[in-house]
Each structure stands twice: as C-alpha cells, then as structure tokens.
Design an enzyme around this catalytic site. Structure first.
Site, mmCIF file in Angstrom:
data_model
loop_
_atom_site.group_PDB
_atom_site.id
_atom_site.type_symbol
_atom_site.label_atom_id
_atom_site.label_comp_id
_atom_site.label_asym_id
_atom_site.label_seq_id
_atom_site.Cartn_x
_atom_site.Cartn_y
_atom_site.Cartn_z
ATOM 1 C CD GLU A 1 -3.035 -1.013 2.220
ATOM 2 O OE1 GLU A 1 -2.769 -0.400 3.264
ATOM 3 O OE2 GLU A 1 -4.133 -1.559 2.022
ATOM 4 C CD GLU B 1 -3.916 -5.981 2.286
ATOM 5 O OE1 GLU B 1 -4.762 -5.277 2.862
ATOM 6 O OE2 GLU B 1 -2.692 -5.798 2.408
HETATM 7 P P1 P53 Z 1 -7.027 -3.466 9.411
HETATM 8 C C1 P53 Z 1 -6.353 1.224 6.279
HETATM 9 C C2 P53 Z 1 -7.123 1.323 5.147
HETATM 10 C C3 P53 Z 1 -6.976 0.403 4.132
HETATM 11 C C4 P53 Z 1 -6.049 -0.591 4.251
HETATM 12 O O1 P53 Z 1 -6.758 -3.255 7.868
HETATM 13 C C5 P53 Z 1 -5.271 -0.669 5.378
HETATM 14 C C6 P53 Z 1 -5.411 0.233 6.392
HETATM 15 C C7 P53 Z 1 -4.592 0.168 7.611
HETATM 16 O O2 P53 Z 1 -5.436 -0.081 8.676
HETATM 17 O O3 P53 Z 1 -4.324 -1.595 5.499
HETATM 18 C C8 P53 Z 1 -4.387 -2.815 4.835
HETATM 19 O O4 P53 Z 1 -6.100 -4.526 9.862
HETATM 20 C C9 P53 Z 1 -3.054 -3.437 5.136
HETATM 21 C C10 P53 Z 1 -3.124 -4.583 6.075
HETATM 22 C C11 P53 Z 1 -4.294 -4.439 6.997
HETATM 23 C C12 P53 Z 1 -5.572 -4.454 6.161
HETATM 24 O O5 P53 Z 1 -5.557 -3.435 5.201
HETATM 25 O O6 P53 Z 1 -6.766 -2.145 10.029
HETATM 26 O O7 P53 Z 1 -2.275 -3.740 4.022
HETATM 27 O O8 P53 Z 1 -1.902 -4.680 6.747
HETATM 28 O O9 P53 Z 1 -4.354 -5.381 8.002
HETATM 29 C C13 P53 Z 1 -6.836 -4.331 6.979
HETATM 30 O O10 P53 Z 1 -8.451 -3.879 9.523
#
Ligand code: P53
Length: 474
Positions: free
Chosen positions: A178, A373
């Site tokens: 990201e 993701e």
């Molecule tokens: P969590 C924010 C917005 C979009 C993606 O996030 C993000 C984040 C960071 O919070 O991160 C990605 O665990 C990231 C992962 C993360 C996942 O989204 O906050 O690449 O490391 O765990 C989900 O719910």
C-alpha cells in the site's frame, strides 16, 4: 467461466501482524513493534513522536498469533482449503536487524527458506511483500525514515539479498505494501515523524520519491538476478473515489482525488511522473529533489503487474461544508454513501466498487492486476462446537467475488485473488485481535490472552469449495 484454470486463489497475511517472535533469532525492532493497541494506537499512529517515547502496557506485534512457530500447521490448513498462492511479507528487520548492516542475519534468512519450502510442499506459490509497514526502527531513529535518501540504499541491499536467496522459491514479489499509505499514515508507510513547522506534503512526497526509486531498483535487481522468471508488482490501497453528487464540481473533485491515489502507480507502472503532478506540487509547494539518474531508472524498470487491496469505495464533495461530514472508518476519510452498508468498524461495503476499480485500473495501465487484499473485519464468536458461523463474511466475499468475475468478463486481466487475513491476525489499523478476517479462528483476545489454538470457521469450507470449483460455486 471467465477465470482461467491457473487463476491464483489464496490468502494473505503480513509478517508484522502474524509472526510474533519479535526479538527471536536476532530480529531487530520494526516500527510496528512500538505501536500499542486500541484507541492508543490511533493516537500513536498520528503522533509518532509521542509514541516513540511512551512505554505502553501491551504491544500486539510482539507475539501476534505466533506464526513464527506455527507456520507449518497453518500452511497445512491453507493447503486443505486448496490455496494456490499464499501472500506474506518478509520482515526486513529479521534480515537486517538495524537496517544499515552490510551482512544479513542468517537465522532470519533460514526462517523464510523453511517457510517457502513448506509452501512448495503443497504447491502453494508464495507471493512476497518486501516491505509491509515494518521498516526497521533504527532507520527511523537514526536516519529519519524514508525522508532520508540513504534508505534507498539500505532497501536495495535488503532487496538484493532476499531476491537472490529465494530466486528458486519465489516468483511473485511486491516492493511496498500500500505505497499510497504514506500520504495517509506517514509513520506506517514511511517511518516519518513530521514536525509541525514542516510542510508535511514536502516531506511525504520526497519520501514517496525515495520509495519509488527504491521500488525501481528492486525491480532492476530482480531482472538482473532472474530475468523474466520473476514477476514484480506494485501495491496500492485502491478504492475508487466517487463524486458526492452529479454536480460537475464534485466529479472534478473525485477525478483529482483519484489522481492522488494513482500517482504512485502512474510512476511505478508507466515509469514517469504524471503531468498532473506539476500542478499538484506547485499548489502544495512541493519540490522533489532528484538524482540525475532517477528519471531513467524509473522509466527503465517499471513493474510487471499491479496489485491492490480493496475494502470499500469512497465519496468526496467539492463543497468544504459537505466534506466536513467525512468520517474515517479507516485511514481514508469518506462521506457516507447512502446506498451502502458498513462493517462493524464503519468501512462501507461496496462490491460493485471492486468492479469499478478493476476496470479503471486496467484501462489505465493495461497490465495484469492482482487482488492481494479483500475481506471483512468482523467480531466473531466461537460456538460451543468450536466453529464460527460467519455467514456475514461469506456474504461479503461472495458478493465481491461475483463482481471480480464480472470485471474479468469485462476484459480485465487478473492473475489472482488473495483474501486478507486468511487466518485471524492482529489488525494493522487498530492492533486488535477482535477485528478478524480469517477462515481460521485463532483463540487470542485483544490483550494477547488465550490458547492460540486454531479453529475452522464456516467460511473455511465455503472458500474451499470456491477454489475447488474455480469460482463456479460461490
Ligand atoms: P485493518 C487502512 C485502510 C486500508 C487498508 O486493515 C489498510 C489500512 C490500515 O489499517 O491496510 C491494509 O487490519 C493493510 C493490512 C491491513 C488491512 O488493510 O486495520 O495492508 O496490513 O491489516 C486491513 O483492519
């Protein structure tokens, strides 16, 4: 069925959210290792100067789900679901504990040898992120993080070591997780501590330039080491930003906001700074310092494919009064879209937005995409017979997969899909265990209490059938 028979189905995690063992076998501290959980984490993320000086009671990354010791059993479960690909990251401070050493830590290298061998045992292709929110802490304290050009050299050294070491084990690589997160949570993305008297945009875009150069250098090294056998990708926190109304000003605003996201990928994929950056930088009073060779480097070594995370779409308005109502369920602020529902954590759920995003990205870059993701962070309850009835997760994924398949039918070239947090791990944004994404439940709570045992959720068998049928049975 539009999906090809070698479509890469699987799941994703990241080292810092899963491995634990934060000091074992010579690992150095990563920036996430000083971040607490819950509300304190949000404050720490946006006020890292304070966070670095504060002693917290609990650090979720220190033990996480102990994937470091459990990876064999966990990968076996992934294999049981039929994974063809498993995305994880290499922890940079496991390989270079401080980040500026000249010799890597052998124990760290051995761990990933064993991990990738374990994947191979089941014909699971590893998809490896080089830097996922875990820049070595020492590089932040000593060098100021990615604002310092020296980080480019340290990263290049690290990238060369691991690309060489695992050249026969790993084909798919992502240079930075990201990469646009740098603009939204600069500490996470770039290890940046920005002072109040600084032009934050200047610091962020300069750091971004360093990462973009570093990404190209990693791609260059990859091509030299393994030619066309490697596939190198960039990674964007993607989400189409919709206009709040059909007012032309709102549409223009959304176009401009989308450009700010795509900026990174424009450089990584097309190999040059986009023309709109001139005006953007002028307005933000940003001037990028470049080395003479940077432009040629960026042009010569673009990425082979484009990966992204997708959780929800966003909404913006040109009217500052309206925009004041924007809230942030996550790192990104958005207005409330009246047509969408939200998750337990306020992330708006928009499967069609995935199809929109895929179409936009493919039109723009004409390179293969990879969804690395996607998923639903939710509160799960373990039932008496040790499972979780996570129909809400199945529903979320089913709807997104339907739209993904539609997008492929639209003509988008898609390499694969890895759902986020295929086994429950610590949340990046909140540091909670309670925010779960997995097909596999891990018995741990927000304070790290619990047995750590793994249990299959209902979605486990559902996803297994999805993979088995190559997306026919959703
Ligand atoms: P969590 C924010 C917005 C979009 C993606 O996030 C993000 C984040 C960071 O919070 O991160 C990605 O665990 C990231 C992962 C993360 C996942 O989204 O906050 O690449 O490391 O765990 C989900 O719910």
């Amino acid at each position: 069925m539009p999906l090809s028979k070698d479509f890469l189905w699987g799941g994703a995690i990241a080292a810092n959210q899963a491995e634990g063992a934060y000091k074992e076998d010579g690992k150095g501290m990563a920036l996430v290792d000083v971040l607490p959980a819950g509300q304190e984490r949000r404050e720490a993320l946006f006020n890292p100067e304070v966070a670095l000086k504060t002693e917290y009671n609990y650090y979720p990354s220190h033990d996480s789900i102990d994937f470091y010791h459990n990876y064999k059993a966990d990968i076996k479960l992934f294999a049981e679901m039929g994974f063809k690909v498993f995305r994880t990251s290499i922890s940079w401070p496991r390989i270079f504990p401080n980040g500026d050493e000249t010799e890597p830590n052998q124990k760290g290298l051995e761990f990933y040898d064993n991990l990738f061998d374990e994947c191979k045992k089941y014909d699971i292709e590893p998809l490896v992120t080089l830097n996922h929110f875990d820049t070595p802490l020492y590089l932040i304290e000593e060098y100021g993080g990615w604002r310092n050009r020296k980080l480019v050299d340290f990263y290049e050294r690290y990238a060369k070591v691991v690309l060489n070491r695992y050249k026969n084990k790993v084909k798919y690589w992502l240079t930075f997780n990201e990469i646009n997160m740098l603009l939204h949570i600069p500490f996470f993305g770039g290890g940046l501590v920005i002072r109040e008297d600084e032009n934050a945009d200047q610091v962020k875009y300069q750091a971004a330039h360093h990462q973009l150069v570093a990404s190209s250098l990693a791609t260059k090294a990859a091509k030299e080491i393994n030619g066309e056998d490697f596939m190198i990708g960039c990674m964007l926190a993607a989400a189409e930003i919709y206009p709040y109304t059909c007012h032309p000003d709102d549409l223009l605003k959304s176009v401009k906001e989308n450009q700010k996201q795509y900026f990174f990928i424009d450089v990584q994929s097309r190999g040059e700074y986009p023309s709109y950056a001139n005006r953007l930088f002028r307005e933000l009073d940003v001037e990028i310092e470049m080395e003479p060779e940077d432009k040629v480097l960026l042009k010569t070594y673009p990425v082979d494919f484009i990966s992204f995370s997708y959780y929800s779409s966003r909404l913006t308005s040109a009217d500052p009064e309206v925009n004041k109502q924007a809230t942030s369920g996550n790192a990104f602020k958005s207005l409330k879209n009246p047509y969408l529902e939200s998750s337990d954590w306020g992330w708006q759920i928009d499967p069609v937005g995935l199809r929109v995003t895929m179409n936009q990205m493919y039109d723009r870059y004409q390179k293969p995409l990879f969804i690395v993701e996607n998923g639903l962070g939710a509160v799960d309850e373990l039932t008496e017979d040790n499972t979780v009835e996570d129909d809400y997760r199945i529903e979320y994924m089913r709807e997104h997969l339907k739209e993904m398949i539609e997008a492929v039918d639209d003509g988008v070239d898609l390499l694969g899909y890895t759902s986020w947090g295929c086994i429950d791990i610590v949340s990046a944004g909140t540091g909670e265990m309670k925010k779960r994404y997995g097909f596999i439940y891990v018995d741990l709570d927000n304070e790290g209490n619990g047995t750590g045992k793994r249990y299959k959720k209902k979605s486990f068998n559902w996803y297994k059938k999805v993979i088995e049928s190559n997306g026919e049975t959703l």
